[in-house]
Enzyme design. Structure first.
Site, PDB file in Angstrom:
ATOM      1  N   SER A 124     -12.404   9.589  -5.449  1.00  0.00           N
ATOM      2  CA  SER A 124     -13.332   9.493  -4.428  1.00  0.00           C
ATOM      3  C   SER A 124     -14.051   8.331  -4.010  1.00  0.00           C
ATOM      4  CB  SER A 124     -14.305  10.745  -5.001  1.00  0.00           C
ATOM      5  OG  SER A 124     -15.299  11.016  -3.952  1.00  0.00           O
ATOM      6  N   ASP A 262      -9.300  20.012  -0.178  1.00  0.00           N
ATOM      7  CA  ASP A 262     -10.156  18.936  -0.363  1.00  0.00           C
ATOM      8  C   ASP A 262     -10.934  18.434   0.858  1.00  0.00           C
ATOM      9  OD1 ASP A 262     -11.376  16.178  -1.270  1.00  0.00           O
ATOM     10  OD2 ASP A 262      -9.372  16.054  -2.757  1.00  0.00           O
ATOM     11  N   HIS A 289     -11.448  19.025  -4.114  1.00  0.00           N
ATOM     12  CA  HIS A 289     -11.794  17.691  -4.355  1.00  0.00           C
ATOM     13  C   HIS A 289     -11.874  17.210  -5.812  1.00  0.00           C
ATOM     14  CE1 HIS A 289     -13.446  13.694  -3.165  1.00  0.00           C
ATOM     15  NE2 HIS A 289     -14.252  13.668  -3.833  1.00  0.00           N
TER      16      HIS A 289
END
Length: 313
Positions: A124, A262, A289
């Protein structure tokens, strides 16, 4: 890895070693970075090139990344809590929370731990930092990049999350929009409505392997200053972040990974991968995610095979 441990003892504040319940030896301590002390842990004592993990956020911590420790049989796997979060120092200076200081922090961690040669895995925001670090510094000694559910372009991220928001019930969409327009994103109603998005596209179930992260805190101040109130509403300093035009400059083996559901949408991440010469793209089925913690066996195998293919083609 004797050379790495010797360098750590010489350059960093080494606080202790122990063997975890999973049988994997660990060493932890602190290193000084611009702004204060950063806590690190080395998981495993394999002799291959170390793997450095960059957690998400900004303002997150590395506690959940312990599922990667099993790769320590081949190589040291190093996690650290970025300054201002987790077990690291929590300075109050808001000028520290900007992307270039995090690049300097990563460089300081590498230097203190003697990571002259290293693979970097970022998730991320950590993937943003990994890619930005490589592009800004030239990435000397970085053998590969693994960009997991990456934020590469904030405009593209927001466009994607807007598409995903359309899958939410109409009343929840209306609540989110109402509070964003009124700048009342700190309200209970907004937080409750946001959870519907998180349940589908961020967490999507519980972590498979549990770790004790009690007392290891997330720093919402950093998150909101750099990003914003939620994953899908960017108002902070990263609102103009966009590495898309520079992806062609990444000239080392690179793996892009994302989950089937995601918020870093597979269609978008595949496009980013196609822009990096020779990069590989993988989609993990059934997860969102938080892909690694929801499919740890799959994720570890993917990373082990990717790095192994680089080191022993």
């Amino acid at each position: 890895m004797p050379t790495l441990i010797a360098l750590i003892c010489a350059l960093a504040l080494f606080t202790g070693a122990h063997t975890h319940a999973d049988g994997i030896p660990r060493q932890s301590g602190f290193v000084e970075v611009p702004g204060g002390p950063v806590w690190y842990e080395i998981m495993g004592d394999g002799e291959d090139t170390p793997l450095l993990l960059l957690h998400g956020g900004p303002g997150g911590h590395s506690c959940g990344a312990q599922y990667m420790a099993q790769l320590g049989d081949e190589r040291p796997v190093i996690r650290y809590d970025q300054l201002g979060s987790g077990r690291s120092g929590w300075p109050k200076d808001s000028s520290l929370w900007q992307r270039d200081r995090f690049v300097a922090e990563l460089d300081a961690v590498r230097n203190a731990l003697g990571l002259d040669e290293v693979h970097i895995l970022g998730h991320s925001w950590g993937a943003s930092l990994a890619a930005y670090y490589f592009l800004e510094t030239g990435g000397e000694g970085v053998q590969s990049l693994i960009l997991s559910s990456p934020l590469i372009s904030t405009p593209r991220w927001i466009a994607d999350t807007n598409l995903l928001r359309q899958q939410l019930p109409n009343d929840i969409q209306a609540t989110l929009t109402e509070h964003e327009l009124a700048s009342t994103t700190d309200s209970d109603a907004y937080r409750k409505a946001s959870q519907a998005f998180y349940d589908l596209f961020v967490t999507r179930g519980e972590a498979v392997e549990k770790y004790d992260c009690a007392g290891v805190r997330f720093n919402a101040v950093i998150y909101e200053q750099m990003w914003g109130p939620t994953e899908f509403h960017a108002t902070g300093s990263l609102s103009d972040f966009d590495l898309t035009p520079r992806l062609k400059e990444i000239d080392i083996p690179t793996l892009f990974v994302t989950g089937e559901f995601d918020e870093a949408r597979p269609e978008t991440v595949a496009e980013f991968a196609a822009a990096v010469p020779g990069a590989r793209f993988e989609e993990i089925p059934g997860v969102a995610h938080a892909s690694g913690s929801r499919a740890p066996v799959y994720f570890r195998r993917l990373i082990r095979d990717f790095i192994g293919g680089i080191e022993s083609p």
